[in-house]
Design a protein around this motif. Structure first.
Motif: not given
Length: 259
Positions: A113-126, A88-97
C-alpha cells in the motif's frame, strides 16, 4: 585428428565462461557504488530526510550504507511487504540496481500500500527514492528501545528480556497492541529447544499469547502478535510475561500500540 563434438562443446563452454567472468570483473567497478556515490547519497539524505524517515537498503546485504548514511535509521528488512516499519512515516529505498540478479523492490512496496513520494534519483551505481507508507500511527512505543539485536539475521530495535521475567510498560492504549519477539543470534536455531511464550496483559486483562517456536531458516524467526485492546482507560499498564522451560536463550521483545 580433430576433437570430438562433445569435447569441442565443452571447450567452447569453458571459453564462454572465462570471457563472462572477465567481463564481470571488468565491469565490477561500474556495478558497485564507489565511496563518492555513497557520500553523495548520504548528503542528499541529510538535506531531504525528516523526522520519522528511515532508509531501507536493497539488496539487504548492502550494509556498507551504514558507514555513510547518518540522517535516518538504516534498515535491512528482507520481507518488504510484511515488515512493520513501526514509527516510520516515509521510507527511503536505497538500492543498487546494477548488481547481478537485482530485482526491484518497488512492486513489494506497492503491494503493502505504499506510494512513491519522490522520483528515483541516481547517484552513480545507487538509486534513491522516497515512499509514503501510510501505516497506522503509533500511539505508544512500549519498549522504547535504542538497542539493536540480530534476530533471524536482521537487526531489530527491541529490548532484551530474560526468559522467566516480566516486562512492564505504561502507555496510551490505542486500539491495537502489536507484539514482536524472537531469540537473539544463533541460539534461535538450537535443535530440540522448547517453545517460548509471551503472554500480554493490559491492566491485568489478557490480550493474547505470542508463540515463538524454534526458528527455521525461512525468515520467520521474528514472530508477531496483533491483538485488539478492549475499551477502557486511555492509558494502561502493559505486562509481557516471557516463559519457557529453557531459560538459557537470549530473547528480544518489541511492543507498541496503534490507533
Amino acid at each position: 585428428m580433430g576433437l570430438p563434438e562433445r569435447s569441442r562443446l565443452a571447450f567452447a563452454a569453458l571459453i564462454a565462461l572465462g570471457v563472462g567472468s572477465l567481463l564481470f570483473d571488468l565491469t565490477l567497478s561500474w556495478r558497485l557504488p564507489s565511496d563518492a556515490d555513497w557520500a553523495e547519497v548520504a548528503a542528499a539524505l541529510r538535506s531531504a530526510a525528516q523526522p520519522g524517515d528511515a532508509v531501507q537498503i536493497w539488496p539487504v546485504w548492502a550494509e556498507r550504507a551504514r558507514m555513510f548514511v547518518d540522517a535516518a535509521p538504516v534498515l535491512a528488512e528482507e520481507d518488504l511487504e510484511r515488515a512493520d516499519y513501526a514509527g516510520v512515516r516515509r521510507l527511503w529505498l536505497l538500492s543498487l540496481p546494477r548488481t547481478p540478479f537485482f530485482r526491484s523492490a518497488d512492486g513489494r512496496l506497492v503491494g503493502r500500500g505504499a506510494t512513491p513520494a519522490t522520483d528515483a534519483r541516481r547517484f552513480g551505481a545507487l538509486s534513491l527514492r522516497a515512499w509514503d507508507l501510510h501505516g497506522a500511527p503509533i500511539v505508544a512505543d512500549l519498549t522504547r528501545s535504542t538497542e539493536q539485536h540480530e534476530v533471524d539475521y536482521v537487526a531489530r530495535s527491541c529490548v532484551r528480556v530474560p526468559i522467566g521475567a516480566r516486562f512492564t510498560a505504561r502507555g496510551a492504549a490505542g486500539a491495537m497492541l502489536h507484539l514482536r519477539g524472537g531469540v537473539i543470534g544463533e541460539r534461535a536455531y538450537d535443535v530440540s529447544r522448547p517453545d517460548i511464550q509471551v503472554q500480554a496483559f493490559a491492566d491485568g486483562t489478557p490480550l493474547g499469547t505470542l508463540e515463538v517456536p524454534r526458528t527455521a531458516l525461512d525468515g520467520t524467526g521474528w514472530r508477531r502478535l496483533d491483538a485488539p485492546v478492549p475499551p477502557g482507560a486511555a492509558e494502561r499498564e502493559f505486562v509481557f510475561a516471557v516463559s519457557s522451560p529453557d531459560r538459557g536463550r537470549p530473547f528480544c521483545l518489541q511492543a507498541w500500540t496503534s490507533r
